[in-house]
Design a protein around this motif. Structure first.
Motif, short mmCIF file in Angstrom:
data_model
loop_
_atom_site.label_atom_id
_atom_site.label_comp_id
_atom_site.label_asym_id
_atom_site.label_seq_id
_atom_site.Cartn_x
_atom_site.Cartn_y
_atom_site.Cartn_z
N ILE A 11 -20.94 19.93 22.31
CA ILE A 11 -22.33 19.47 22.21
C ILE A 11 -23.40 20.31 21.65
CG2 ILE A 11 -24.13 18.25 23.60
CD1 ILE A 11 -21.84 16.87 25.14
N GLY A 12 -23.28 21.62 22.30
CA GLY A 12 -24.36 22.82 22.03
C GLY A 12 -24.33 23.61 20.59
N LEU A 13 -23.36 22.90 19.56
CA LEU A 13 -23.15 23.63 18.48
C LEU A 13 -24.05 23.62 17.50
CD1 LEU A 13 -19.04 23.01 17.95
CD2 LEU A 13 -20.16 25.17 18.86
N SER A 14 -25.20 23.06 17.89
CA SER A 14 -26.28 23.21 17.03
C SER A 14 -27.52 23.10 17.96
CB SER A 14 -26.63 22.11 15.86
OG SER A 14 -26.73 20.82 16.43
N GLY A 15 -28.62 23.75 17.66
CA GLY A 15 -29.80 23.78 18.35
C GLY A 15 -30.55 22.13 18.12
N GLN A 28 -27.76 24.58 25.61
CA GLN A 28 -27.14 24.08 26.68
C GLN A 28 -26.10 24.59 27.14
OE1 GLN A 28 -26.90 20.35 24.65
NE2 GLN A 28 -29.14 19.99 24.54
N LEU A 29 -26.07 25.98 27.08
CA LEU A 29 -24.82 26.54 27.48
C LEU A 29 -24.72 26.54 28.92
CD1 LEU A 29 -24.43 29.82 25.28
CD2 LEU A 29 -23.11 27.50 25.17
N PRO A 30 -26.02 26.74 29.90
CA PRO A 30 -25.66 26.53 31.30
C PRO A 30 -25.06 25.54 31.75
CG PRO A 30 -27.65 27.84 30.77
CD PRO A 30 -26.99 27.19 29.67
N ALA A 31 -25.47 24.47 31.18
CA ALA A 31 -24.97 22.84 31.59
C ALA A 31 -23.97 22.79 31.11
CB ALA A 31 -26.03 21.92 31.01
N ALA A 32 -23.38 23.28 29.99
CA ALA A 32 -21.93 23.17 29.43
C ALA A 32 -21.07 23.81 30.32
CB ALA A 32 -22.17 23.60 27.88
N THR A 41 -16.03 31.03 19.41
CA THR A 41 -15.03 31.79 20.11
C THR A 41 -15.31 31.92 21.61
OG1 THR A 41 -14.81 33.29 18.36
CG2 THR A 41 -14.16 33.98 20.28
N LEU A 42 -16.68 31.87 22.01
CA LEU A 42 -16.87 31.96 23.75
C LEU A 42 -16.53 30.51 24.45
CD1 LEU A 42 -18.52 33.24 26.09
CD2 LEU A 42 -20.30 32.17 25.17
N ILE A 43 -16.45 29.37 23.66
CA ILE A 43 -16.18 28.23 24.11
C ILE A 43 -14.47 28.17 24.29
CG2 ILE A 43 -16.00 25.57 23.39
CD1 ILE A 43 -18.65 25.78 21.98
N GLY A 44 -13.98 28.63 23.19
CA GLY A 44 -12.57 28.64 23.44
C GLY A 44 -12.09 29.86 24.73
N LEU A 45 -12.79 30.69 24.54
CA LEU A 45 -12.36 31.53 25.58
C LEU A 45 -12.52 31.05 27.04
CD1 LEU A 45 -13.50 35.21 24.13
CD2 LEU A 45 -11.00 34.28 24.41
N THR A 46 -13.76 30.53 27.17
CA THR A 46 -13.86 29.85 28.47
C THR A 46 -12.87 28.82 28.79
OG1 THR A 46 -16.38 30.49 27.99
CG2 THR A 46 -15.71 28.96 29.81
N ALA A 47 -12.89 27.71 27.87
CA ALA A 47 -11.83 26.83 28.26
C ALA A 47 -10.45 27.26 28.38
CB ALA A 47 -11.89 25.79 27.01
N CYS A 48 -10.07 28.07 27.64
CA CYS A 48 -8.54 28.97 27.72
C CYS A 48 -8.67 29.58 29.18
CB CYS A 48 -8.19 29.76 26.49
SG CYS A 48 -6.67 30.31 26.69
N THR A 56 -31.09 34.58 25.91
CA THR A 56 -31.45 33.76 26.93
C THR A 56 -31.94 32.30 26.15
OG1 THR A 56 -31.97 35.45 28.53
CG2 THR A 56 -32.97 33.28 28.88
N LEU A 57 -32.80 32.66 25.14
CA LEU A 57 -33.16 31.49 24.50
C LEU A 57 -32.15 30.71 23.64
CD1 LEU A 57 -36.45 33.11 22.87
CD2 LEU A 57 -36.20 31.30 24.78
N TYR A 58 -31.07 31.40 23.07
CA TYR A 58 -29.97 30.74 22.47
C TYR A 58 -29.33 29.95 23.36
CZ TYR A 58 -25.84 30.41 19.75
OH TYR A 58 -24.86 29.90 18.96
N ALA A 59 -29.03 30.44 24.61
CA ALA A 59 -28.06 29.97 25.71
C ALA A 59 -28.77 28.61 26.13
CB ALA A 59 -27.90 30.67 26.93
N ARG A 60 -30.08 28.59 26.13
CA ARG A 60 -30.86 27.58 26.69
C ARG A 60 -30.89 26.36 25.58
NH1 ARG A 60 -36.05 30.03 29.48
NH2 ARG A 60 -34.99 30.95 31.55
N SER A 61 -31.20 27.01 24.23
CA SER A 61 -31.35 26.01 23.30
C SER A 61 -29.87 25.35 22.88
CB SER A 61 -31.62 26.80 21.81
OG SER A 61 -30.84 27.21 21.23
#
Length: 187
Positions: A53-57, A12-16, A79-86, A5-10
């Motif tokens: 944009i969230g590739l670094s904290g 910006q995964l929900p916004a992305a 990988t998660l970015i690629g799977l989601t976009a694809c 959860t902290l990683y996702a927030r840092s």
């Protein structure tokens, strides 16, 4: 589960994710009757760019000193970015739009992810969007004269049977993923 959860927030995964869904929906709505490799390229680029944009904290130095194995998490994030976009593009194709070959979607996803990883490594995670967006902005204007240069520069819009375009995407993908996984975002 707290660290995820902290990683996702840092990062910006929900916004992305929300931006990826909105960008995908808008691009599909605009191009639904003329779904072709160009709108697919734009959709993948938009999805990967907003998530990159969230590739670094917020503090890259803090990331480097953490007692967690960051290379695994970096590769997982990319990988998660690629799977989601694809996955978003493949989901759109299920809505009945004309089908773009899966090999084009996978090739473009791999190359764009590599560009995002390179941009994050060279300029910092907040600039992970720059190289995918720049290359996608240039690609439609490359004259396809059959030369190796046009196949390399315009790899995102080449037919699936173009080995030069496939190799360009694979080299970009492997180089970017390796650089980002090993070193992370620039300080």
């Amino acid at each position: 589960m707290r660290w995820t959860t902290l990683y996702a927030r840092s990062r910006q995964l929900p916004a992305a994710f929300a931006a990826l869904v909105v960008a995908t929906a808008v691009l599909w709505f605009v191009a639904r009757d003329s779904w072709s490799p160009l709108p697919v390229m734009l959709t993948l680029t938009a999805g990967i760019a907003v998530a990159a944009i969230g590739l670094s904290g917020q503090d890259p130095d803090l990331d480097r000193t953490a007692a967690l194995p960051w290379p695994v998490r970096r590769l997982g994030h990319l990988t998660l970015i690629g799977l989601t976009a694809c996955g978003a593009v493949l989901a759109i194709q299920e809505l009945g739009t004309p089908i773009v070959d899966l090999s084009i979607i996978l090739r473009d996803t791999a190359g764009l992810l590599g560009l995002a990883g390179l941009a994050a490594t060279l300029a910092g995670g907040q600039f992970g969007w720059t190289l995918p967006l720049l290359w996608a902005a240039i690609t439609p204007f490359v004259q396809n004269d059959g030369s190796t240069t046009s196949h390399i520069v315009g790899w995102m819009l080449q037919p699936p049977s173009t080995p030069t375009a496939t190799w360009t995407a694979l080299v970009l993908g492997a180089t970017g993923a390796t650089a980002y996984t090993a070193w992370g975002g620039r300080r």
